[in-house]
Design an enzyme around this catalytic site. Structure first.
Site, PDB file in Angstrom:
ATOM      1  N   GLU A 169       1.093  34.177  15.133  1.00 27.05           N
ATOM      2  CA  GLU A 169       0.474  34.934  16.105  1.00 27.05           C
ATOM      3  C   GLU A 169       1.082  36.104  17.056  1.00 27.05           C
ATOM      4  O   GLU A 169       1.109  36.425  18.422  1.00 27.05           O
ATOM      5  CB  GLU A 169      -0.937  34.062  17.424  1.00 27.05           C
ATOM      6  CG  GLU A 169      -1.504  33.171  16.497  1.00 27.05           C
ATOM      7  CD  GLU A 169      -2.558  32.864  17.481  1.00 27.05           C
ATOM      8  OE1 GLU A 169      -2.801  32.206  18.709  1.00 27.05           O
ATOM      9  OE2 GLU A 169      -3.623  32.258  17.201  1.00 27.05           O
ATOM     10  N   GLU A 278      -5.605  28.842  10.934  1.00 24.87           N
ATOM     11  CA  GLU A 278      -6.052  28.197  11.881  1.00 24.87           C
ATOM     12  C   GLU A 278      -7.678  28.278  12.427  1.00 24.87           C
ATOM     13  O   GLU A 278      -8.161  29.746  12.011  1.00 24.87           O
ATOM     14  CB  GLU A 278      -5.537  28.399  13.536  1.00 24.87           C
ATOM     15  CG  GLU A 278      -4.066  28.226  13.152  1.00 24.87           C
ATOM     16  CD  GLU A 278      -3.850  28.332  15.088  1.00 24.87           C
ATOM     17  OE1 GLU A 278      -4.518  28.586  15.617  1.00 24.87           O
ATOM     18  OE2 GLU A 278      -2.609  28.461  14.819  1.00 24.87           O
TER      19      GLU A 278
END
Ligand SMILES: *[C@@H]1O[C@H](CO)[C@@H](O)[C@H](O)[C@H]1NC(C)=O
Ligand SMILES: *[C@@H]1O[C@H](CO)[C@@H](O)[C@H](O)[C@H]1NC(C)=O
Ligand SMILES: *[C@@H]1O[C@H](CO)[C@@H](O)[C@H](O)[C@H]1NC(C)=O
Length: 343
Positions: A169, A278
């Site tokens: 991320e 995710e």
């Protein structure tokens, strides 16, 4: 997922590409990863622990951080999962500088879980859970980043079940820099002699699928190159209102599919493959509908979507809203039984 300090976790993912159906007749313990029901190449769970306590570096084992549990891997492999994403901290494995040397103590823990997971025939994803930062500073030294990855990849170059995830991320960075860091990681990994493994690349804006186009990250990420041609774009997508994965409610029963549509079109137009690295929703009827709808959509588009990973498992989650840790995690008991057809 951005976890608020204590919750940064590691995940290992394992998968088996094409285990013959005949293996279903072999007892589970003997066959390791079993043939899955879905079309996906990778399905699994983020196995947190080694990235916990990231406010305390290097931190102490069993106080600040821990490693995923072998018996959990066994249980989830028994459910058909074949991919485990293992979050780690870059600073714990190479503490002094990006071009520095490995800390053998922490590396031993990483090597142990990677060896265990891949020994089961599953994939282990090495996930530096650093958000594009090293000691809290945005990484701008692409040569240093390449060196970090060369050092790590060299250790795993002979294990084709390892997957390298360049970083978890990236966010609030220049799109160009994010793409340059991904390219540097690819170059470093291949230069280390790790040529057979998949590399998962992540984009800016928390690698959110719903912001893949609007953030502009797609424009830079599209031109990554890999001599082994084994890049997979890892996107994340939660189903709550702000997409952060922090509450139990999902926006609607179709929100997951809706949030993937633009990215799916991009993947097809550019002949790329992706993994939903995710995802999660609460253990309730609306979220289960939304997850089922999203996973059906991904299955219908399995030419570009190679799989999905749940967030999250690991021994220290307690009663976390998305906990996938056997035997009593909230999602393990309240969501997983409803989505087994997608494993
Ligand atoms: C079972 O799966 C393994 C890979 O996990 C494969 O090498 C083997 O050939 C398979 N056995 C049968 C009987 O299909
Ligand atoms: C190496 O890792 C261990 C375990 O995490 C830690 O206790 C130790 O302080 C680390 N050493 C350095 C130099 O960071
Ligand atoms: C995996 O763990 C990281 C770090 O804790 C977290 O940010 C991420 O959301 C997790 N992903 C999944 C799918 O659980």
């Amino acid at each position: 997922m951005r976890i608020i300090d204590f919750l940064l976790g590691a995940v290992a993912v394992t998968s088996v590409l094409a285990v013959p159906v005949a293996n279903n007749t072999i007892p589970c313990e003997a066959r390791g990863v079993q043939r899955r029901k879905s079309k996906f190449t990778f399905t699994g769970v983020n196995e947190s622990g080694a990235e916990f306590g990231n406010g305390n570096l290097p931190g102490q084992l069993n106080k600040d951080y821990t490693w995923p549990v072998h018996s959990t891997i066994d249980t989830l492999v028994g459910k058909g999962f074949n991919t485990f994403r293992i979050p780690i901290m870059m600073e714990r494995v190479i503490p002094t500088k990006l071009t520095g040397t490995i800390n053998d103590t922490y590396f031993q823990g990483l090597n142990d879980i990677v060896t265990y997971v891949t020994g089961k025939g599953a994939y282990a994803i090495i996930d530096p859970h650093n958000f594009g930062r090293y000691y809290s500073n945005v990484i701008t030294d692409t040569a240093g980043f390449k060196a970090w990855w060369t050092t790590i990849a060299a250790k795993f170059k002979d294990n084709s079940k390892v997957i390298f995830d360049t970083n978890n991320e990236y966010h609030d960075m220049d799109n160009t820099l994010v793409a340059q860091l991904n390219q540097a990681a690819i170059n470093g990994i291949r230069a280390a002699g790790a040529t057979s493994q998949y590399i998962f690349v992540e984009g800016n804006s928390w690698s959110g699928a719903w912001h893949w186009i609007s953030s502009g990250t797609a424009t830079d990420m599209v031109s990554l190159t890999d001599p082994s041609n084994k890049i997979i774009y890892e996107m994340h997508q939660y189903l709550d209102s702000d997409g952060s994965g922090t509450v139990t409610e999902c926006v609607s029963s179709t929100i997951g599919r809706e949030r993937l549509i633009e990215a799916t079109a991009w993947l097809k137009a550019n002949n790329k493959k992706a993994i939903l690295g995710e995802t999660a929703g609460g253990a309730n009827t609306q979220c289960i509908s939304a997850l089922t709808d999203m996973l059906s959509y991904m299955s219908d588009n399995a030419d570009v979507w190679t799989g999905w990973l749940w967030w999250g498992g690991g021994p220290w989650w307690g009663d976390y809203i998305y906990g996938m840790e056997p035997p009593s995690g909230t999602a393990y008991t309240g969501v997983l039984p409803s989505i087994t057809q997608f494993i």
